[in-house]
Design a protein around this motif. Structure first.
Motif, PDB file in Angstrom:
ATOM      1  N   TYR A 125       2.218   4.723   1.194  1.00 34.58           N
ATOM      2  CA  TYR A 125       2.114   5.379   2.612  1.00 34.58           C
ATOM      3  C   TYR A 125       2.351   6.731   2.651  1.00 34.58           C
ATOM      4  O   TYR A 125       3.573   7.298   2.780  1.00 34.58           O
ATOM      5  CB  TYR A 125       3.530   4.620   3.396  1.00 34.58           C
ATOM      6  N   GLU A 169       1.034  -1.196   0.066  1.00 34.39           N
ATOM      7  CA  GLU A 169       0.018   0.020   0.105  1.00 34.39           C
ATOM      8  C   GLU A 169       0.823   1.243  -0.012  1.00 34.39           C
ATOM      9  O   GLU A 169       1.930   1.241   0.640  1.00 34.39           O
ATOM     10  CB  GLU A 169      -0.931   0.085   1.381  1.00 34.39           C
ATOM     11  N   LYS A 210       4.372   0.531   2.006  1.00 36.64           N
ATOM     12  CA  LYS A 210       3.755  -0.204   3.166  1.00 36.64           C
ATOM     13  C   LYS A 210       4.084  -1.769   2.516  1.00 36.64           C
ATOM     14  O   LYS A 210       3.277  -1.927   1.547  1.00 36.64           O
ATOM     15  CB  LYS A 210       2.647  -0.157   4.078  1.00 36.64           C
ATOM     16  N   PHE A 266       3.623   3.415  11.452  1.00 32.79           N
ATOM     17  CA  PHE A 266       3.832   1.929  11.159  1.00 32.79           C
ATOM     18  C   PHE A 266       4.897   1.353  11.900  1.00 32.79           C
ATOM     19  O   PHE A 266       5.954   1.877  11.818  1.00 32.79           O
ATOM     20  CB  PHE A 266       3.765   2.160   9.599  1.00 32.79           C
ATOM     21  N   ALA A 281       4.157   8.999   5.386  1.00 30.38           N
ATOM     22  CA  ALA A 281       5.677   8.837   5.577  1.00 30.38           C
ATOM     23  C   ALA A 281       6.121  10.417   5.322  1.00 30.38           C
ATOM     24  O   ALA A 281       5.626  11.149   4.275  1.00 30.38           O
ATOM     25  CB  ALA A 281       6.178   7.940   4.839  1.00 30.38           C
ATOM     26  N   SER A 327       8.153  -0.733   5.961  1.00 32.54           N
ATOM     27  CA  SER A 327       8.105   0.451   5.148  1.00 32.54           C
ATOM     28  C   SER A 327       9.371   0.812   4.383  1.00 32.54           C
ATOM     29  O   SER A 327      10.201   0.596   4.929  1.00 32.54           O
ATOM     30  CB  SER A 327       7.510   1.360   6.086  1.00 32.54           C
TER      31      SER A 327
END
Length: 112
Positions: free
Chosen positions: A25, A23, A34, A80, A28, A49
């Motif tokens: 992120y 996915e 991720k 995360f 960030a 990540s």
């Protein structure tokens, strides 16, 4: 860099896994993705990540084999929790290119 012993190298547990979920992120600080990676029955699925957005999309990573260090302690990356360190090499501009076996190998296989 200083020389290391074989025991130093052996202490780093590098395994092969397959990306099962990926996915974007957007939260960030630097663009990242991720990843959930299946390392087989002994290790299971771990998440991380990684700053891979220059060469990869989340969709392109699903099903891909990757190599990762699996024996680092978990590390909080924003909101995360990262459980492994995916390995790559920098391209000419410093963007990450993933390291992976060039043939299908059993999940969880250890680099040696």
């Amino acid at each position: 860099m200083a020389d290391i012993t074989f025991d130093n190298f052996a202490a780093v547990d590098i395994r092969v896994g397959r990306v099962t979920q990926a996915e974007a992120y957007p939260e960030a600080r630097k663009p990242a993705i991720k990843l959930w990676i299946d390392f087989g029955p002994d290790i299971g699925t771990r998440k991380t990540s990684a700053q891979l957005t220059v060469h990869y999309t989340p969709e392109a990573l699903i099903g891909r084999m990757v190599c990762a260090v699996v024996n680092f302690p978990p590390r909080q990356i924003g909101k995360f929790m990262s459980e492994v360190l995916v390995l790559g090499m920098p391209d000419a501009d410093g963007a990450v290119v993933l390291i992976a076996p060039d043939q299908d190998v059993p999940l969880g296989g250890r680099l040696h």
